[in-house]
Motif scaffolding. Structure first.
Motif, PDB file in Angstrom:
ATOM      1  N   LEU A 181       0.799  -1.229   0.000  1.00 56.09           N
ATOM      2  CA  LEU A 181       0.000   0.000   0.000  1.00 56.09           C
ATOM      3  C   LEU A 181       0.836   1.285   0.000  1.00 56.09           C
ATOM      4  O   LEU A 181       0.545   2.198  -0.776  1.00 56.09           O
ATOM      5  CB  LEU A 181      -0.986  -0.011   1.166  1.00 56.09           C
ATOM      6  N   PRO A 182       1.886   1.392   0.808  1.00 56.35           N
ATOM      7  CA  PRO A 182       2.681   2.631   0.765  1.00 56.35           C
ATOM      8  C   PRO A 182       3.252   2.928  -0.624  1.00 56.35           C
ATOM      9  O   PRO A 182       3.272   4.071  -1.067  1.00 56.35           O
ATOM     10  CB  PRO A 182       3.795   2.385   1.784  1.00 56.35           C
ATOM     11  N   ILE A 183       3.697   1.892  -1.320  1.00 64.69           N
ATOM     12  CA  ILE A 183       4.246   2.067  -2.669  1.00 64.69           C
ATOM     13  C   ILE A 183       3.136   2.443  -3.645  1.00 64.69           C
ATOM     14  O   ILE A 183       3.297   3.351  -4.460  1.00 64.69           O
ATOM     15  CB  ILE A 183       4.955   0.777  -3.123  1.00 64.69           C
ATOM     16  N   LEU A 184       2.006   1.748  -3.550  1.00 62.88           N
ATOM     17  CA  LEU A 184       0.892   2.013  -4.450  1.00 62.88           C
ATOM     18  C   LEU A 184       0.333   3.423  -4.260  1.00 62.88           C
ATOM     19  O   LEU A 184      -0.036   4.087  -5.222  1.00 62.88           O
ATOM     20  CB  LEU A 184      -0.210   0.968  -4.258  1.00 62.88           C
ATOM     21  N   LEU A 185       0.280   3.880  -3.018  1.00 56.60           N
ATOM     22  CA  LEU A 185      -0.243   5.225  -2.751  1.00 56.60           C
ATOM     23  C   LEU A 185       0.673   6.311  -3.294  1.00 56.60           C
ATOM     24  O   LEU A 185       0.239   7.414  -3.583  1.00 56.60           O
ATOM     25  CB  LEU A 185      -0.469   5.425  -1.255  1.00 56.60           C
ATOM     26  N   LYS A 186       1.942   6.004  -3.435  1.00 60.33           N
ATOM     27  CA  LYS A 186       2.886   6.980  -3.985  1.00 60.33           C
ATOM     28  C   LYS A 186       3.055   6.825  -5.490  1.00 60.33           C
ATOM     29  O   LYS A 186       3.812   7.543  -6.111  1.00 60.33           O
ATOM     30  CB  LYS A 186       4.230   6.843  -3.284  1.00 60.33           C
ATOM     31  N   GLY A 187       2.338   5.845  -6.060  1.00 68.27           N
ATOM     32  CA  GLY A 187       2.445   5.571  -7.490  1.00 68.27           C
ATOM     33  C   GLY A 187       1.800   6.655  -8.333  1.00 68.27           C
ATOM     34  O   GLY A 187       1.275   7.644  -7.822  1.00 68.27           O
ATOM     35  N   PRO A 188       1.816   6.456  -9.622  1.00 67.56           N
ATOM     36  CA  PRO A 188       1.333   7.474 -10.564  1.00 67.56           C
ATOM     37  C   PRO A 188      -0.178   7.416 -10.793  1.00 67.56           C
ATOM     38  O   PRO A 188      -0.644   7.595 -11.894  1.00 67.56           O
ATOM     39  CB  PRO A 188       2.086   7.097 -11.843  1.00 67.56           C
ATOM     40  N   PHE A 189      -0.941   7.142  -9.739  1.00 63.64           N
ATOM     41  CA  PHE A 189      -2.377   6.955  -9.909  1.00 63.64           C
ATOM     42  C   PHE A 189      -3.147   8.203  -9.504  1.00 63.64           C
ATOM     43  O   PHE A 189      -2.791   8.883  -8.550  1.00 63.64           O
ATOM     44  CB  PHE A 189      -2.861   5.763  -9.085  1.00 63.64           C
ATOM     45  N   ASP A 190      -4.220   8.481 -10.246  1.00 62.23           N
ATOM     46  CA  ASP A 190      -5.104   9.583  -9.893  1.00 62.23           C
ATOM     47  C   ASP A 190      -6.104   9.163  -8.819  1.00 62.23           C
ATOM     48  O   ASP A 190      -6.491   9.955  -7.979  1.00 62.23           O
ATOM     49  CB  ASP A 190      -5.877  10.076 -11.125  1.00 62.23           C
ATOM     50  N   ARG A 191      -6.526   7.887  -8.890  1.00 61.50           N
ATOM     51  CA  ARG A 191      -7.491   7.363  -7.934  1.00 61.50           C
ATOM     52  C   ARG A 191      -7.171   5.911  -7.633  1.00 61.50           C
ATOM     53  O   ARG A 191      -6.809   5.149  -8.516  1.00 61.50           O
ATOM     54  CB  ARG A 191      -8.907   7.451  -8.490  1.00 61.50           C
ATOM     55  N   ILE A 192      -7.346   5.532  -6.352  1.00 64.34           N
ATOM     56  CA  ILE A 192      -7.176   4.142  -5.931  1.00 64.34           C
ATOM     57  C   ILE A 192      -8.370   3.763  -5.077  1.00 64.34           C
ATOM     58  O   ILE A 192      -8.749   4.490  -4.156  1.00 64.34           O
ATOM     59  CB  ILE A 192      -5.887   3.950  -5.105  1.00 64.34           C
TER      60      ILE A 192
END
Length: 91
Positions: A53-64
């Motif tokens: 989750l920490p990596i995904l939240l810092k990823g290039p996503f507009d919405r998760i």
């Protein structure tokens, strides 16, 4: 055609059964894969999801979005997700 894994919209699910369930629910409600570009990503279970989750939240996503099983109590699952996300913001 399903969205690309490069989509900036991400729905995280624990496994293949969850992914298939979400896809079928979306299809039943006439979700348009060509216009709505959300990529549904399997995470390999709640433990792996929380670890990533920490990596995904810092990823290039507009919405998760996150979908987890009801294997545990809802308050416990929510607390684990919320706490991990809060810690990720501080890193």
């Amino acid at each position: 055609m399903p969205p690309s894994p490069k989509s900036r919209y991400r729905l995280l699910v624990e496994g293949a059964d969850d992914q298939n369930s979400v896809i079928h629910l979306l299809k039943r409600d006439d979700f348009d894969w060509d216009d709505d570009r959300i990529f549904i990503q399997q995470t390999g279970g709640i433990t792996q999801l929380l670890d990533d989750l920490p990596i995904l939240l810092k990823g290039p996503f507009d919405r998760i979005g996150i979908v987890v099983d009801a294997d545990e109590s809802l308050p416990n699952s929510w607390a684990r997700l919320r706490d991990r996300a809060a810690r990720a913001e501080l890193q």
